[in-house]
Design an enzyme around this catalytic site. Structure first.
Site, PDB file in Angstrom:
ATOM      1  N   ASP A   1      -0.814 -26.511 -54.175  1.00 22.94           N
ATOM      2  CA  ASP A   1      -0.894 -27.595 -55.159  1.00 22.94           C
ATOM      3  C   ASP A   1      -1.789 -28.748 -54.723  1.00 22.94           C
ATOM      4  OD1 ASP A   1       0.739 -26.526 -57.147  1.00 22.94           O
ATOM      5  OD2 ASP A   1       2.516 -26.968 -55.966  1.00 22.94           O
TER       6      ASP A   1
ATOM      7  N   HIS B   1       5.504 -26.119 -46.736  1.00 25.06           N
ATOM      8  CA  HIS B   1       5.923 -24.926 -47.491  1.00 25.06           C
ATOM      9  C   HIS B   1       7.057 -24.250 -46.737  1.00 25.06           C
ATOM     10  CE1 HIS B   1       5.707 -21.154 -49.690  1.00 25.06           C
ATOM     11  NE2 HIS B   1       5.088 -21.854 -50.621  1.00 25.06           N
TER      12      HIS B   1
HETATM   13  N1  ACO Z   1       5.744 -34.793 -46.173  1.00 24.70           N
HETATM   14  C1  ACO Z   1       6.382 -35.284 -45.097  1.00 24.70           C
HETATM   15  N2  ACO Z   1       7.332 -34.594 -44.401  1.00 24.70           N
HETATM   16  C2  ACO Z   1       7.610 -33.353 -44.807  1.00 24.70           C
HETATM   17  C3  ACO Z   1       6.975 -32.759 -45.928  1.00 24.70           C
HETATM   18  C4  ACO Z   1       6.016 -33.526 -46.618  1.00 24.70           C
HETATM   19  N3  ACO Z   1       5.385 -33.026 -47.674  1.00 24.70           N
HETATM   20  N4  ACO Z   1       7.455 -31.514 -46.117  1.00 24.70           N
HETATM   21  C5  ACO Z   1       8.368 -31.323 -45.141  1.00 24.70           C
HETATM   22  N5  ACO Z   1       8.465 -32.438 -44.346  1.00 24.70           N
HETATM   23  C6  ACO Z   1       9.291 -32.584 -43.155  1.00 24.70           C
HETATM   24  C7  ACO Z   1      10.759 -32.744 -43.506  1.00 24.70           C
HETATM   25  O1  ACO Z   1      11.116 -34.090 -43.706  1.00 24.70           O
HETATM   26  C8  ACO Z   1      11.427 -32.126 -42.306  1.00 24.70           C
HETATM   27  O2  ACO Z   1      11.353 -33.059 -41.258  1.00 24.70           O
HETATM   28  P1  ACO Z   1      12.540 -33.125 -40.151  1.00 24.70           P
HETATM   29  O3  ACO Z   1      12.573 -31.786 -39.486  1.00 24.70           O
HETATM   30  O4  ACO Z   1      12.151 -34.248 -39.241  1.00 24.70           O
HETATM   31  O5  ACO Z   1      13.800 -33.420 -40.927  1.00 24.70           O
HETATM   32  C9  ACO Z   1      10.494 -30.973 -41.926  1.00 24.70           C
HETATM   33  O6  ACO Z   1       9.204 -31.381 -42.404  1.00 24.70           O
HETATM   34  C10 ACO Z   1      10.872 -29.638 -42.541  1.00 24.70           C
HETATM   35  O7  ACO Z   1      10.962 -29.816 -43.968  1.00 24.70           O
HETATM   36  P2  ACO Z   1      12.026 -29.138 -44.914  1.00 24.70           P
HETATM   37  O8  ACO Z   1      12.365 -30.070 -46.032  1.00 24.70           O
HETATM   38  O9  ACO Z   1      13.164 -28.574 -44.116  1.00 24.70           O
HETATM   39  O10 ACO Z   1      11.180 -27.909 -45.468  1.00 24.70           O
HETATM   40  P3  ACO Z   1      11.567 -27.011 -46.678  1.00 24.70           P
HETATM   41  O11 ACO Z   1      11.079 -25.656 -46.350  1.00 24.70           O
HETATM   42  O12 ACO Z   1      12.996 -27.148 -47.043  1.00 24.70           O
HETATM   43  O13 ACO Z   1      10.731 -27.652 -47.898  1.00 24.70           O
HETATM   44  C11 ACO Z   1       8.949 -28.139 -49.362  1.00 24.70           C
HETATM   45  C12 ACO Z   1       9.523 -27.160 -48.334  1.00 24.70           C
HETATM   46  C13 ACO Z   1       9.983 -28.421 -50.460  1.00 24.70           C
HETATM   47  C14 ACO Z   1       7.723 -27.482 -50.012  1.00 24.70           C
HETATM   48  C15 ACO Z   1       8.569 -29.449 -48.640  1.00 24.70           C
HETATM   49  O14 ACO Z   1       7.604 -29.189 -47.631  1.00 24.70           O
HETATM   50  C16 ACO Z   1       8.037 -30.516 -49.606  1.00 24.70           C
HETATM   51  O15 ACO Z   1       8.835 -31.232 -50.196  1.00 24.70           O
HETATM   52  N6  ACO Z   1       6.689 -30.616 -49.799  1.00 24.70           N
HETATM   53  C17 ACO Z   1       6.127 -31.533 -50.777  1.00 24.70           C
HETATM   54  C18 ACO Z   1       6.265 -30.962 -52.173  1.00 24.70           C
HETATM   55  C19 ACO Z   1       5.294 -29.835 -52.428  1.00 24.70           C
HETATM   56  O16 ACO Z   1       4.103 -29.936 -52.140  1.00 24.70           O
HETATM   57  N7  ACO Z   1       5.815 -28.750 -53.037  1.00 24.70           N
HETATM   58  C20 ACO Z   1       4.991 -27.588 -53.423  1.00 24.70           C
HETATM   59  C21 ACO Z   1       5.300 -26.403 -52.562  1.00 24.70           C
HETATM   60  S1  ACO Z   1       4.284 -25.039 -53.027  1.00 24.70           S
HETATM   61  C22 ACO Z   1       5.006 -24.454 -54.403  1.00 24.70           C
HETATM   62  O17 ACO Z   1       6.197 -24.486 -54.586  1.00 24.70           O
HETATM   63  C23 ACO Z   1       4.188 -23.928 -55.436  1.00 24.70           C
END
Ligand code: ACO
Length: 432
Positions: free
Chosen positions: A364, A307
């Site tokens: 979720d 998140h």
């Molecule tokens: N699985 C594996 N790796 C992940 C995940 C994941 N679900 N989420 C983040 N990471 C990693 C990224 O690859 C990144 O790694 P790095 O630093 O080595 O490059 C690090 O964690 C930080 O991630 P970001 O993408 O910079 O985080 P951001 O805040 O931009 O994204 C998001 C947040 C979109 C929710 C992301 O965590 C994700 O895609 N999660 C899966 C989708 C999801 O569950 N969305 C629902 C969110 S809740 C809502 O909106 C209601």
């Protein structure tokens, strides 16, 4: 004395005011920066940008705190109802008895849609995604209420717009579902409460009248309360952005629904179940999927994990997990995806990759398992989220539109493209 931050821009000092929130959140106010210095701030994806001052929802992502208008989410889930939370978010206070009765009356009075709208639903192919139908239908509501489209509304007109939207969106969602399963539309029963009426429109058929039991009703109420607001997330910011042009509420909410649809936002609840099913079909080996999620050459992400704001356990996930167990137990459902989800969570929470990046289950991760137990089809999960999020979107739109001196939202950019060049006619361009 007013607190300030000092900035030195290419040797020249510049002082910026500091804004402090009621929960000690601090911001550097850059509103005058460009006018005074010619510089802008650059923050793609807005990770450090406060787009507004708001009094609706407070989140402390490090401590796992979520409060609506000061009330803790867990307490609201336990003691309140979705309708009461709608009122709280939109109007700022818990309602008195009289205010609540009047609010419910207004909302329940509008639980029919114009008969002509039924033909819209019939024009969509049966496989159409209900989120596409919902966003189009919410925007189409504006066609039937031209008197509610004025940019400058009286208080009474605003109330009318809000209550119509809150009520009719349930009908639109239920009809979208009926269309997708090829069943006849079921009209609302205005004597039922908000959620019972929605479930009735979804699940009553010519063969049986649906009567939800108390555990199912409570679980749905809790899910909707949990979804109801989450401050400046992607869809809420979209609603504010569209609404800032003084587009009508129906148009702004329709845009918010589209933003919510994405799998990185509300669409994640559908993606989580699809992922859990895929793991189940592949023999239940979730460890393989953890490895995939960690592999930077693989685009796969563990859906329902991570998140932007929560760097601790999402308090909503904790509550949902409890209800998930309760609902499945109560309905006597043995869903293998719940076991996979729990195993996946445990494995991820002890894995260095997830620990270092502070990736925890989000709202979720477990919600889809409850929706499935309630017989809601997978492609309707995000629609359920949208119904729950509606009061939050409305509250933010109302807060923004009522703010004195409100301006259209219009970010800047740093241009990195070609500098001025002369046009070359086609015949003189040669070939690659
Ligand atoms: N699985 C594996 N790796 C992940 C995940 C994941 N679900 N989420 C983040 N990471 C990693 C990224 O690859 C990144 O790694 P790095 O630093 O080595 O490059 C690090 O964690 C930080 O991630 P970001 O993408 O910079 O985080 P951001 O805040 O931009 O994204 C998001 C947040 C979109 C929710 C992301 O965590 C994700 O895609 N999660 C899966 C989708 C999801 O569950 N969305 C629902 C969110 S809740 C809502 O909106 C209601």
């Amino acid at each position: 004395m007013e607190k300030t931050a000092q900035l030195e821009i290419e040797g020249r000092p510049y002082s910026l005011p500091i804004v402090e929130g009621t929960e000690d959140e601090k911001a550097i106010d850059v509103q005058r920066l460009r006018a005074d210095t010619g510089y802008i701030t650059l923050d793609p994806s807005y990770g450090n940008t406060g787009a507004c001052v708001s009094t609706i929802t407070y989140i402390d992502g490090d401590k796992g705190i979520l409060r609506y208008r000061g009330y803790d989410i867990a307490e609201l889930c336990e003691r309140s109802t979705f309708m009461e939370v709608c009122f709280l978010l939109i109007y700022g206070e818990l309602p008195t008895d009289e205010e609540f009765s009047r609010f419910k009356e207004r909302v329940l009075a509008h639980s029919l849609i114009h008969e002509d709208m039924k033909s819209f639903f019939q024009s969509y192919p049966g496989h159409a995604h209900p989120m596409a139908i919902l966003s189009a239908m919410v925007c189409s509501l504006s066609v039937y209420h031209p008197q509610l489209l004025k940019a400058e509304q009286t208080g009474e007109e605003r109330e009318e717009t809000i209550s119509r939207l809150l009520s009719k969106v349930r009908v639109l969602a239920a009809f979208a579902y009926k269309r997708s399963v090829g069943e006849a539309f079921v009209y609302s029963r205005p004597e039922l409460d908000y959620l019972a009426n929605f479930l009735h429109m979804m699940f009553t058929t010519p063969m049986r009248t649906y009567e939800p039991d108390s555990v199912v009703r409570k679980a749905l109420d809790v899910l909707f309360i949990i979804h109801a607001d989450h401050e400046q997330n992607c869809s809420t910011s979209t609603v504010r952005m569209v609404g800032s042009s003084k587009a009508n509420l129906f148009a702004a909410i329709s845009a918010g629904i589209c933003a919510l649809w994405g799998p990185w936002h509300g669409g994640a609840n559908q993606s989580v179940i699809e992922m859990l099913e895929e793991i189940h079909m592949a023999g239940g080996n979730y460890k393989k999927f953890i490895e995939k999620a960690k592999d930077k050459n693989d685009p796969f992400r563990l859906m329902g994990f991570g998140h932007r704001v929560y760097k601790n356990y999402d308090p909503r996930a904790e509550i949902i997990k409890k209800y998930c167990d309760q609902v499945l137990d109560h309905l006597g459902i043995n869903d293998p995806t719940l076991e996979i989800a729990k195993g996946l969570e445990e494995a991820a929470l002890t894995d260095q990759y997830f620990i270092e990046r502070k990736l925890y289950p989000n709202v979720d991760f477990y919600s889809g398992i409850i929706y499935r137990a309630l017989q809601i089809p997978t492609n309707m999960f995000t629609v359920m989220f949208a119904l729950g999020r509606l009061p939050g979107w409305i509250a933010h739109w109302k807060e923004m539109i009522e703010e004195p001196g409100m301006r259209i939202a219009r970010p800047r950019q740093v241009y990195m493209g070609a500098t001025r060049r002369d046009y070359v006619p086609l015949a003189q361009r040669g070939s690659n």
